[in-house]
Design a protein around this motif. Structure first.
Motif, PDB file in Angstrom:
ATOM      1  N   TYR A 407       6.586  -0.557  -8.713  1.00  0.00           N
ATOM      2  CA  TYR A 407       6.089   0.315  -7.642  1.00  0.00           C
ATOM      3  C   TYR A 407       6.922   1.589  -7.460  1.00  0.00           C
ATOM      4  CZ  TYR A 407       3.647  -3.905  -5.822  1.00  0.00           C
ATOM      5  OH  TYR A 407       2.873  -5.017  -5.646  1.00  0.00           O
ATOM      6  N   GLN A 410       5.648   4.591  -5.394  1.00  0.00           N
ATOM      7  CA  GLN A 410       5.441   4.431  -3.958  1.00  0.00           C
ATOM      8  C   GLN A 410       6.735   4.308  -3.167  1.00  0.00           C
ATOM      9  OE1 GLN A 410       2.173   3.767  -1.640  1.00  0.00           O
ATOM     10  NE2 GLN A 410       3.912   4.966  -0.965  1.00  0.00           N
ATOM     11  N   TYR A 411       7.788   3.780  -3.766  1.00  0.00           N
ATOM     12  CA  TYR A 411       8.964   3.370  -2.993  1.00  0.00           C
ATOM     13  C   TYR A 411       9.752   4.519  -2.373  1.00  0.00           C
ATOM     14  CZ  TYR A 411       8.884  -1.581  -4.242  1.00  0.00           C
ATOM     15  OH  TYR A 411       8.563  -2.895  -4.364  1.00  0.00           O
ATOM     16  N   HIS A 420      12.676  -3.316  -8.545  1.00  0.00           N
ATOM     17  CA  HIS A 420      11.479  -2.968  -9.315  1.00  0.00           C
ATOM     18  C   HIS A 420      11.760  -1.912 -10.388  1.00  0.00           C
ATOM     19  CE1 HIS A 420       7.454  -4.415  -7.570  1.00  0.00           C
ATOM     20  NE2 HIS A 420       8.372  -5.192  -7.030  1.00  0.00           N
ATOM     21  N   SER A 437      -0.710  -3.781  -8.257  1.00  0.00           N
ATOM     22  CA  SER A 437      -0.111  -3.416  -6.971  1.00  0.00           C
ATOM     23  C   SER A 437      -1.246  -3.090  -6.021  1.00  0.00           C
ATOM     24  CB  SER A 437       0.804  -2.197  -7.102  1.00  0.00           C
ATOM     25  OG  SER A 437       0.049  -0.995  -7.075  1.00  0.00           O
ATOM     26  N   MET A 453       0.465   2.957  -7.848  1.00  0.00           N
ATOM     27  CA  MET A 453       1.897   2.940  -7.578  1.00  0.00           C
ATOM     28  C   MET A 453       2.760   2.962  -8.838  1.00  0.00           C
ATOM     29  SD  MET A 453       2.409   0.199  -4.515  1.00  0.00           S
ATOM     30  CE  MET A 453       1.583   0.369  -2.908  1.00  0.00           C
ATOM     31  N   SER A 454       2.136   2.910 -10.021  1.00  0.00           N
ATOM     32  CA  SER A 454       2.953   2.743 -11.215  1.00  0.00           C
ATOM     33  C   SER A 454       2.494   3.654 -12.340  1.00  0.00           C
ATOM     34  CB  SER A 454       2.935   1.274 -11.656  1.00  0.00           C
ATOM     35  OG  SER A 454       4.023   0.988 -12.514  1.00  0.00           O
TER      36      SER A 454
END
Length: 776
Positions: A407, A410-411, A420, A437, A453-454
């Motif tokens: 992720y 997003q983080y 992650h 995700s 997110m990836s």
């Protein structure tokens, strides 16, 4: 027989032999009830109706598993000619008869229950399943389909369109999805990890709950591989320890947990892949960590770790492997190397968060923290790899194994602490078939965007599937825990947000499951009809035209190691990437380490190419040709990464990478070289209008990116499909390089036209979608 109703209940039934039961080859001793009649002494049954439950009774469980149940309200019962007599017909019984075909061998009682009545259930019938159905397990693999990784079940490609309920009326929800043609389902399921060993007594219930309504469904259960309470009580030394000293669930570095979980996963996988519904099982989704998404415990509660003994042991082993000797470790760490190497302790939270206003901390002063962030994700990745292997050992090679992971987009400032950052290693794991995700939360409101997110294209280029958990909140969300996350205000907004999410998956050729977290999110005829239309389109769609994707975005993981968590720069990355659909042109997203494997693009955006390996630096320099544009953001190339250590890059390396020395720090700055164009931004703070104008315009010898749409609406273009979701109302224009034919979807009055320009009006927060193909 008299129940606490004040009325007598008389029971009769008609029956047939097991040989006439459809959907399977199970053999049942005795007869199977096909219909029932009930007499209520001249009265009608209660308004709440009746419930029939099929319980497995040859188990030592204190609560016999309810293998299948049907609840029939009064208006679903049929009155007979005899006064007070009511009939449960064969049609109403059909879910139980269907479930019967998937029952494991054993003894079962059919109970009648009157809801809201304090009375013992009535045993209507007893079944003995002597020889259970024994099908061949489904063969499910990821292999190319229409140019991208796709799901193949028994040698047939399947449109990856699935549903996952979490709460509410499962019978209703499953029936609704079956009726609109959904075939793929995820569901929550226990794994059978009991203190006395593997126990299958309750494992079939979630599958039969679905299969009784939809015997042709394919299922990938979502299972918690974390340890249950009894295990944590027996192994307190294996638990995660937070920075405040409190304990959480298991440490991801716990060898004891990993070894136990391998046994649980292997036994469970073998059970569901060899049982009477093995031909309906398509894969397994392995979950643990915060919210089951392999996130570090406490990440979203402002807690940090992991200070457990398993983590401390793993940390010391990591340092010994990395440095090999006390002298090498002491040289690298300097004054931070206190005591002996085999006594090194995990850096405290305070240490990890020091110099929080510094964009990049000096590697010589923070090698201990750099090492920690390079170490922290490894326990999680090792656990995933081992459990994925256990799933393949137990369930066979030809089924899908997947996890939530990766992720980084997003983080933001939580990335380093998330565990992650091991995506590069995990993407190369041969036992993992899909990653997933939730849909990105940033800007997902109506009028916003749909993003992932990836690193979607890094995942796809390895032949693996990206699965989008579409948990977009419709107007029917009424749960206080889930409602605040950008819900739709009404049915119209719900329809348009779901169309937008679908558009993103179609154009990227990814998979989607619709996640009904609190029950009833899609309980509206219009929403269900949209699901039907989307599924039918996806199953029939074969794109003959795909646009050239000219823009690629690259993110690095290791460049985060010497950045302080929650650094402002990091928190600017999610809004930048969630804004990218407003660029007006399609784009792809990669992990920086995959730069040398990526196809050619017109423009490359390097979001955090800070601490580079020699191979990465060479791959970037190799792009400086053929009229390409390279946009660097932040202190690109000012660190050299080698063998897990960062050193300042040689004098002039930053200038050599970016290609010019910017004047000051204001705004987008660029320099045109004879063969390529360089640009630089201090941070990812740039409007899409400005980025669109820069990439879409260039000197004669520099290639410009073709801009399809010149406004800040979310554009989804690819795979013979285009959709636009409006931020603001108005007339919209899409400009193509050659004449195209357009056919609108998901509307009663579709627009059909052709030409190089597509024009149509859009209301704010509205989505319109089109199939596109070149004009012959």
């Amino acid at each position: 027989m008299v129940l606490w109703l004040g009325v007598a209940l008389l029971i009769g039934f008609s029956a047939v032999s097991a040989a006439s039961v459809p959907h399977g080859n199970a053999e049942v001793k005795g007869e199977i009830v096909r219909s029932h009649t009930f007499t209520f002494d001249g009265a009608a049954p209660p308004e709440t109706g009746v419930q029939l439950r099929l319980l497995r009774v040859d188990t030592e469980s204190t609560e016999p598993p309810v293998m299948a149940a049907i609840h029939l309200k009064q208006d679903a019962l049929q009155a007979t000619e005899r006064a007070g007599q009511w009939l449960i017909s064969e049609a109403a019984m059909q879910p139980l008869l269907t479930a019967q075909a998937f029952l494991p061998a054993g003894a079962y009682d059919l109970h009648l229950v009157l809801p809201e009545v304090d009375a013992e259930p009535v045993v209507l019938d007893h079944w003995e399943v002597e020889s259970a159905r024994n099908p061949e397990p489904a063969r499910v693999v990821i292999q190319p389909h229409q140019g991208k990784p796709g799901i193949w079940i028994n040698d047939t490609p399947r449109f990856p369109f699935a549903y996952l309920p979490h709460a509410g009326d499962f019978d209703k929800q499953y029936t609704q999805m079956r009726d609109v043609g959904v075939e793929l389902f995820s569901l929550y399921a226990p794994i059978g990890n009991h203190a006395d060993g593997f126990n299958d007594s309750h494992l079939d219930e979630p599958f039969l709950r679905l299969l009784k309504h939809h015997p042709d469904a394919y299922i990938f259960p979502r299972v918690d591989v974390g340890p249950p309470g009894w295990w944590l009580e027996a192994h307190p030394e294996e638990r995660y320890v937070y920075d405040n000293g409190e304990m959480g669930p298991q440490s991801m570095f716990s060898e004891a947990w990993m070894a136990a979980a391998e046994e649980w996963v292997e036994a469970y996988s073998r059970y569901i892949r060899t049982g009477p519904y093995a031909d309906r099982i398509m894969g397994i989704h392995l979950c643990t960590g915060h919210t089951g998404e392999w996130q570090s415990w406490g990440l979203w509660e402002d807690l940090r770790g992991d200070f457990s003994e398993p983590a401390q042991r793993a940390w010391r082993d990591y340092l010994v492997t990395k440095y090999g000797s006390e002298a090498a470790w002491q040289k690298a760490w300097g004054e931070r190397a206190e005591g002996n190497l085999d006594e090194a302790v995990i850096p405290s939270r305070e240490r990890r968060e020091q110099d929080s206003d510094t964009l990049q901390r000096a590697p010589v002063a923070y090698q201990d923290v750099i090492d920690f962030y390079d170490f922290y994700w490894r326990g999680t990745v090792e656990a995933i790899e081992r459990l994925a292997r256990a799933a393949k050992v137990g369930g066979g090679e030809n089924w899908l194994v997947g996890v939530f992971y990766g992720y980084q987009i997003q983080y933001g400032g939580l990335a380093q602490e998330s565990q992650h950052l091991g995506m590069q290693q995990l993407m190369d794991c041969p036992d993992i078939d899909f990653f997933c995700s939730p849909a990105m939360y940033s800007q997902r409101a109506p009028g916003g965007t749909s993003t992932f997110m990836s690193f979607t294209e890094s995942i796809q280029q390895r032949g693996k599937l990206w699965w989008d958990e579409a948990d977009n909140r419709t107007h029917l969300v009424d749960h206080p825990e889930f409602g605040p996350v950008n819900p739709a205000a009404d049915l119209w907004e719900s329809l348009n947000v779901l169309q937008r999410e679908f558009a993103h998956n179609i154009m990227r050729q990814t998979a989607v499951w619709w996640f009904d977290m609190s029950g009833g999110w899609y309980d509206d005829p219009a929403l269900l009809d949209l699901f039907r239309q989307m599924r039918e389109f996806g199953e029939a769609h074969e794109a003959a035209w795909r646009p050239e994707v000219e823009v690629a975005v690259f993110l690095d993981d290791k460049s985060l190691y010497r950045m302080p968590p929650a650094q402002r720069y990091l928190n600017l990355i999610p809004p930048f990437l969630s804004d990218m659909p407003r660029l007006g042109a399609p784009y792809n997203t990669y992990l920086l380490a995959d730069l040398d494997k990526a196809p050619e693009y017109t423009a490359y955006i390097f979001l955090n190419a800070f601490d580079l390996s020699a191979e990465e630096r060479a791959a970037i320099n190799a792009l400086k040709r053929d009229g390409k544009t390279l946009l660097f953001i932040g202190p690109a190339g000012n660190g050299a990464w080698e063998d897990g250590r960062v050193t300042p890059a040689p004098q002039g390396a930053w200038h050599g990478l970016v290609g010019f020395t910017p004047e000051g720090t204001d705004g987008l700055q660029s320099y045109v070289h004879p063969e390529w164009r360089a640009a630089w931004l201090e941070t990812p703070e740039i409007s899409m209008a400005e980025l669109r104008a820069f990439l879409g315009n260039a000197p004669d010898h520099i290639d410009a990116v073709h801009i399809y749409h010149e406004a800040d609406d979310a554009l989804y273009l690819g795979n013979g499909f285009v959709a636009l979701h409006a931020q603001h109302a108005g007339e919209k224009t899409l400009q193509f390089e050659t004449p195209m034919r357009f056919r609108e979807l998901f509307t009663d009055t579709p627009l059909e036209t052709e030409g190089a320009t597509l024009e149509f009006p859009l209301n704010a927060r509205e989505t319109r979608s089109f199939v596109i193909e070149p004009v012959p």
